[in-house]
Design a protein around this motif. Structure first.
Motif, short mmCIF file in Angstrom:
data_model
loop_
_atom_site.label_atom_id
_atom_site.label_comp_id
_atom_site.label_asym_id
_atom_site.label_seq_id
_atom_site.Cartn_x
_atom_site.Cartn_y
_atom_site.Cartn_z
N LYS A 1 23.32 41.45 4.86
CA LYS A 1 23.00 42.64 5.63
C LYS A 1 22.64 42.28 7.06
O LYS A 1 23.08 42.92 8.02
N THR A 2 21.81 41.26 7.24
CA THR A 2 21.40 40.87 8.58
C THR A 2 22.08 39.57 9.02
O THR A 2 21.79 39.06 10.10
N ARG A 3 22.95 39.02 8.18
CA ARG A 3 23.68 37.80 8.50
C ARG A 3 22.75 36.67 8.93
O ARG A 3 22.95 36.03 9.95
N TRP A 4 21.70 36.44 8.15
CA TRP A 4 20.81 35.32 8.46
C TRP A 4 21.60 34.02 8.36
O TRP A 4 22.36 33.80 7.43
N VAL A 5 21.40 33.17 9.33
CA VAL A 5 22.04 31.85 9.32
C VAL A 5 20.93 30.80 9.29
O VAL A 5 19.80 31.05 9.72
N PRO A 6 21.24 29.60 8.79
CA PRO A 6 20.21 28.55 8.75
C PRO A 6 19.73 28.19 10.15
O PRO A 6 20.48 28.26 11.12
N PHE A 7 18.48 27.78 10.22
CA PHE A 7 17.84 27.43 11.50
C PHE A 7 18.40 26.11 12.03
O PHE A 7 18.37 25.09 11.36
N VAL A 8 18.91 26.15 13.27
CA VAL A 8 19.34 24.95 13.98
C VAL A 8 18.80 25.07 15.40
O VAL A 8 19.34 25.83 16.22
N GLU A 9 17.75 24.34 15.69
CA GLU A 9 17.08 24.51 16.98
C GLU A 9 18.00 24.21 18.16
O GLU A 9 17.96 24.90 19.19
N SER A 10 18.84 23.19 18.02
CA SER A 10 19.71 22.81 19.13
C SER A 10 20.71 23.91 19.48
O SER A 10 21.23 23.96 20.61
N GLY B 1 24.69 34.29 26.38
CA GLY B 1 24.25 35.67 26.54
C GLY B 1 23.80 36.34 25.26
O GLY B 1 23.59 37.55 25.24
N ARG B 2 23.62 35.58 24.19
CA ARG B 2 23.21 36.17 22.93
C ARG B 2 21.69 36.15 22.79
O ARG B 2 20.99 35.35 23.43
N ILE B 3 21.19 37.01 21.91
CA ILE B 3 19.77 37.02 21.53
C ILE B 3 19.63 36.24 20.24
O ILE B 3 20.47 36.36 19.34
N VAL B 4 18.59 35.43 20.15
CA VAL B 4 18.33 34.64 18.93
C VAL B 4 16.96 35.04 18.39
O VAL B 4 15.95 34.93 19.09
N ASP C 1 23.39 43.70 15.05
CA ASP C 1 24.17 43.64 16.28
C ASP C 1 24.92 42.30 16.35
O ASP C 1 24.32 41.24 16.19
N PRO C 2 26.23 42.32 16.61
CA PRO C 2 26.99 41.05 16.68
C PRO C 2 26.49 40.10 17.77
O PRO C 2 26.71 38.89 17.67
N SER C 3 25.84 40.65 18.81
CA SER C 3 25.34 39.79 19.88
C SER C 3 23.98 39.18 19.55
O SER C 3 23.40 38.47 20.37
N LEU C 4 23.46 39.45 18.35
CA LEU C 4 22.17 38.90 17.94
C LEU C 4 22.39 37.88 16.82
O LEU C 4 23.10 38.16 15.85
N VAL C 5 21.80 36.71 16.97
CA VAL C 5 21.87 35.66 15.95
C VAL C 5 20.51 35.59 15.25
O VAL C 5 19.49 35.32 15.88
N ALA C 6 20.50 35.89 13.95
CA ALA C 6 19.27 35.87 13.16
C ALA C 6 19.18 34.53 12.43
O ALA C 6 19.96 34.27 11.51
#
Length: 695
Positions: A573-582, A591-594, A625-630
């Motif tokens: 639903k929110t397309r959570w992706v694993p945390f990668v700090e780099s 230009g994306r929001i993280v 939002d596609p421009s947001l990386v969760a």
């Protein structure tokens, strides 16, 4: 013919000191040389997209032995002077300065850069989405044995189109990371004192100092000597002493507003400050211990209202009901015993954390829930508490000890207080994270003081009843109805055991966790058989229950701490992706929001935030939002990368949520308890739509 014409145009552009448009150069302008320095403009994005803030950079390369200057050059020199007036569709451009180096020559102290430097620039287009033509006239002073002013004319064209990362995206992101900013978990300015023209600054480094330096800015400008340093606490603490080199008569530093930039290698922190005469400093990054004790007291009190502590309400309720109709002295003693249990638990936790920290291990609030043996211990303990409420067993005390503990005994209330503390640790209440972060970034004295204040805060309701014991007289007197209440509350506690088993599943897998659950069911059955049996069978039941408890403790050792553990599953639903700090910098440069969510299965506050805010209404729509990386950083099990990420932001407990974006490249940290308004406001600011700045 066309090819020769293009070559001629290129040659003329170089000879004129200009550059060709950079649309085809992937956001990187050509080098322009003037004397001992050459420069170029770069962009982290290939096109303007819809960005309201463009991540740009001014890159310099100097010949060996030459340097240029910081915003406050020191005894000599001047900072770069930039003129953007020839640019098209550029409303403003703000240049930031990476941490400088000190140059000491013939008694003169200056600050600047040698070899190479990239200055991050935030450009704001007048009309977002339209092409931006950058034209910069840069006046630089470069020095070696002599100083030579140089003027360079630079240009870069950014077309409209997708704001994809350019070849310079990583360089710009790295330069942004080298700009000193506010409080972080690596360096901290603790206090500033001033005596006449001498300034004394105390600071702490989480990993220890190597070669610290301090730059002081004030208005009107003053020049300071290089600091003298005195180290302590295994180089984790330093005292830096500086003196004004050319003081005016009657100069007094106390009460003067300062900007301090503390640098140690690639680590740096910047903090506004006001020096006080012989006292502690009022620095946002270095709040005093006295103020933080008040924060800890309030955080501990609020912890009583957090969902983690709700399972303990059954034990609290039973202890309160038992006091109905009793003498005030007995009521006071019981509640003081519970408060003592809470305080003892906090001091024990402080001792463990101090020991782990001294040994170089990772420390944090609630990290014991990452350990399978601790989870099994809690499952067994909660199961035994439930069985006790159901009347399946009792642990009678020796007569003499029972008399000494106050007639009916204070061991029960004391144990209730300790149990309340253990189950409170998966939660991070408002103010609690701030207090714990302050304590764990300092020494043993602060850790014990802060944890004692947290304990007093959690124990305040007990202390209040102890101060006014007649409140317990308003409760109904004990009677037969309590038997039914005990059964209901026992089942409520068993729900806590089920929750603990779900957390254990992430550690040792479903089969092993289910086996522990079956062993606990067998433990309750054995106690029930022993309670109803007679003769030798009466003792066989508790003995079998003990063996089952031991078998439960053996499960993590047999299975292993991570074998078969449940993997992190991305939420479609929110397309959570694993945390990668780099990857955060790359996304921001594009230009994306993280949105980073540091969570764990054992953190009830984290789960409440997700169900009540992140997965509901307008916030959930924004997260799609596609421009947001969760990004989801799962801290259910120990993870050194996540622990370091928390420590870098001065956090030692979860939940922790932070939002990055073009408008907040350093992140906007959110409160422990999320709200729709706080999340949406942070997302807007990170996108460059708000007025606030990233912290």
């Amino acid at each position: 013919m066309k090819r020769h014409a293009s070559l001629l145009l290129l040659l003329l552009a170089v000879l004129a000191g200009g550059v060709i448009p950079a649309a085809a150069q992937d956001g990187v302008g050509p080098w322009v040389k003037a004397g001992q320095v050459e420069a170029r403009l770069v962009s982290a994005v290939r096109g303007t997209g819809t960005l309201t803030a463009l991540p740009l950079g001014l890159e310099l390369r100097l010949e060996p032995g030459w340097k240029t200057y910081w915003r406050s050059p020191g005894d000599a020199g001047f900072a770069p002077r930039l003129d953007w007036s020839g640019s098209g569709n550029l409303a403003e451009a703000t240049l930031s300065y990476p941490a400088p180096h000190r140059f000491s020559v013939l008694g003169f102290e200056t600050a600047g850069y040698d070899t190479a430097v990239l200055f991050p620039i935030q450009g704001k287009p007048a009309e977002p989405g339209k092409p931006v033509d950058l034209a910069l006239t840069a006046e630089l002073l470069v020095c070696s044995d002599i100083c030579v002013p140089q003027t360079l004319k630079l240009a870069l064209a950014l077309p409209e189109g997708p704001a994809d990362p350019s070849d310079a995206a990583n360089d710009v992101a790295r330069a942004q990371a080298l700009v000193p900013r506010g409080p972080n978990g690596l360096l901290r300015i603790d206090a500033v004192r001033a005596t006449g023209i001498t300034l004394e600054v105390e600071a702490t480094a989480a990993d220890g100092f190597v070669s610290p330096d301090l730059f002081v800015e004030t208005e009107p400008p003053l020049t300071f000597s290089a600091p003298k340093t005195v180290f302590s606490d295994n180089d984790r603490h330093v005292r830096l002493t500086l003196t004004v080199t050319e003081p005016q008569p009657g100069l007094e530093l106390a009460g003067r507003a300062l900007t301090l930039t503390l640098v140690d290698g690639e680590k740096a922190v910047e903090a506004p400050a006001t020096a006080s005469a012989g006292g502690a400093l009022s620095v946002p990054a270095g709040t005093g211990l006295a103020a933080m004790l008040g924060v800890a007291l309030l955080g501990g009190l609020i912890l009583n209202l957090m969902p983690c502590v709700l399972p303990v309400l059954s034990l609290k309720l039973m202890s309160v009901v038992k006091h109905g109709g009793r003498a005030p002295a007995a009521v006071r003693a019981g509640f003081l015993a519970s408060a003592a249990g809470i305080l003892t638990s906090f001091l024990l936790m402080a001792s463990v954390l101090v020991g782990v920290k001294a040994a170089g291990g990772a420390v944090g609030w609630g990290i014991q829930f990452q350990q399978p043996l601790f989870l099994v211990f809690m499952v067994v303990l909660v199961t035994l508490f439930s069985a006790n409420l159901w009347g399946l067993f009792e642990v009678p005390l020796p007569r003499v000890l029972a008399d000494r503990l106050g007639g009916e005994g204070l061991a029960g209330p004391f144990a209730t207080g300790m149990f309340a503390t253990l189950l409170a640790t998966p939660c991070s209440a408002p103010f609690l994270g701030t207090a714990v972060g302050f304590a764990l970034s300092k020494g043993p004295v602060e850790v014990y003081a802060i944890f004692a204040a947290l304990g007093v805060g959690l124990a305040l309701p007990y202390l209040a009843v102890a101060a006014w014991p007649r409140v317990a007289g308003w409760l109904p007197r004990p009677g037969r109805w309590m038997a039914t209440l005990k059964i209901v509350l026992g089942f409520a506690l068993m729900l806590t055991a089920v929750w603990l088993l779900t957390v254990l599943t992430a550690q040792i897998g479903e089969v092993a966790s289910a086996t522990v659950g079956l062993l606990m069911a067998g433990l309750v059955l054995a106690l029930w058989i022993g309670r109803s049996a007679r003769g030798a069978a009466r003792t066989a039941g508790p003995a079998l229950a003990g063996l089952l408890a031991v078998a439960a403790f053996a499960m993590p050792a047999v299975v292993g701490p991570s074998a078969g553990a449940a993997p992190v599953v991305s939420d479609a639903k929110t397309r959570w992706v694993p945390f990668v700090e780099s990857a955060i910098r790359e996304h921001v440069a594009a230009g994306r929001i993280v949105f980073v969510d540091v969570t764990a299965d054992w953190c009830i506050t984290c789960q409440a935030n997700k169900k009540l805010v992140l997965d509901r209404d307008e916030v959930a729509k924004r997260m799609e939002d596609p421009s947001l990386v969760a990004m989801q950083a799962d801290w259910t099990r120990p993870d050194a990368t996540i622990a370091k990420f928390l420590a870098d932001h001065g956090r030692y407990g979860i939940p922790f949520n932070i939002v990055y974006g073009p408008g907040a490249p350093y992140g906007i940290a959110l409160p422990e308890l999320l709200s729709d308004g706080a999340v949406l406001e942070a997302l807007n600011k990170a996108a460059g739509q708000g007025t606030g700045k990233g912290v």
